[in-house]
Design an enzyme around this catalytic site. Sequence first.
Site, short mmCIF file in Angstrom:
data_model
loop_
_atom_site.label_atom_id
_atom_site.label_comp_id
_atom_site.label_asym_id
_atom_site.label_seq_id
_atom_site.Cartn_x
_atom_site.Cartn_y
_atom_site.Cartn_z
N GLU A 104 0.73 -1.66 -0.07
CA GLU A 104 -0.48 -0.36 -0.15
C GLU A 104 0.73 1.12 -0.17
O GLU A 104 0.39 2.44 0.24
CB GLU A 104 -0.95 0.01 0.83
CG GLU A 104 -1.81 -0.82 1.15
CD GLU A 104 -2.62 -1.29 2.15
OE1 GLU A 104 -3.18 -0.77 2.96
OE2 GLU A 104 -2.04 -2.60 2.93
N LYS A 127 5.26 -0.97 2.76
CA LYS A 127 4.64 -1.75 3.72
C LYS A 127 4.77 -2.66 4.18
O LYS A 127 4.38 -3.20 5.44
CB LYS A 127 3.46 -0.91 3.52
CG LYS A 127 2.46 -1.27 5.02
CD LYS A 127 0.21 -0.89 4.65
CE LYS A 127 0.25 -1.16 5.89
NZ LYS A 127 -1.65 -0.90 5.75
N GLN A 128 4.52 -3.59 3.29
CA GLN A 128 4.33 -5.62 3.14
C GLN A 128 4.99 -6.19 2.15
O GLN A 128 4.96 -5.32 1.41
CB GLN A 128 2.75 -5.73 3.95
CG GLN A 128 1.81 -5.30 2.58
CD GLN A 128 0.46 -5.11 2.58
OE1 GLN A 128 0.20 -4.54 3.65
NE2 GLN A 128 -0.44 -5.64 2.44
#
Length: 315
Positions: free
Chosen positions: A32, A141-142
């Site tokens: 994101e 973010k991930q």
Amino acid sequence: MQTARFWLEYGNYTEIEGVNRFGINTVTGPDEYSALVNNNYYTNVMAQHNLASAVEYAQQLQNSDPDLLTKLAVTPAEIQSMTDAAKLMILPYDKCSEVKLQFQGFEQLSRLPLTEIDKGGRFPLLLHSHPLTLYHYQVNKQADTIMADILYPAGNSLAQQIRDYEFYEPITTHDSSLSRTMFAILAARIGGEETAAYDFFTQSVQTDLRDLQGNTANGVHAGNLGGSWMDVVYGFAGLVNNADQFTLNPNLPKQWQRLSFKLQIADSEYQFEIQPPQQVTVRLLSGPGMQLVIWDTPVILSSTDTTKTVIQPEV
């Protein structure tokens, strides 16, 4: 079929280095901190698989149920279009560093100094930095691109997976509860990262037990719970079930003395028991059985031969 049709409509052809390629622009992949990018690697791999699967099933129906193809308005021209799009899909790759690129142009971005940011206590970044700032950097973010290695291991060498892991792990903040589970799986698979894999796993299982995200009061992180199970089966047990064959390549943490679990594979149920020193016993609990591969050793179970034990060959 309908989702495959969507990719044909949303994507388009463009010329890259003199070759006409199929691309999917203006998308947001799993990460994101990168939004509305062109040719997100993970997205394109998923779309490629979707298109190829639609072609495979359409070809099967041509022989088994051509009337259904007619009912679905599937034409030979459409099947060919899906075949071409899958074959010519853009999968961004940096030839210099030899890593998969999260999206087209990702290699041109600067890295955020995450070590310095950590000293200032400004995590998660989304609470302290404007999205338009984050979009200008190599920061995640991930997990994003490495999930392509996990979901589609065929054609990805061990060396490639190691390079991808070593490139993306330092630029990932794990601000999402979904992130560490994925890195744990890949770290366990590539070996040499046993400590990192176990650390990622323990942090994942403690997400709600210790309220590591600070928001468990709003509900448990269900995706993380599922991911923690995947860490055990797809990571430490080394399960791969979406390549040419069902394989198991265990790499248990040194803290574990035994791992046992059951799996339903097609029409059969199996129980796996993994014990140091790298021993796997597999039992057919029900069903006709099939061939499995454990540490490159073919194992065939049937109703008359329900149990096999495999010892990891010496390297």
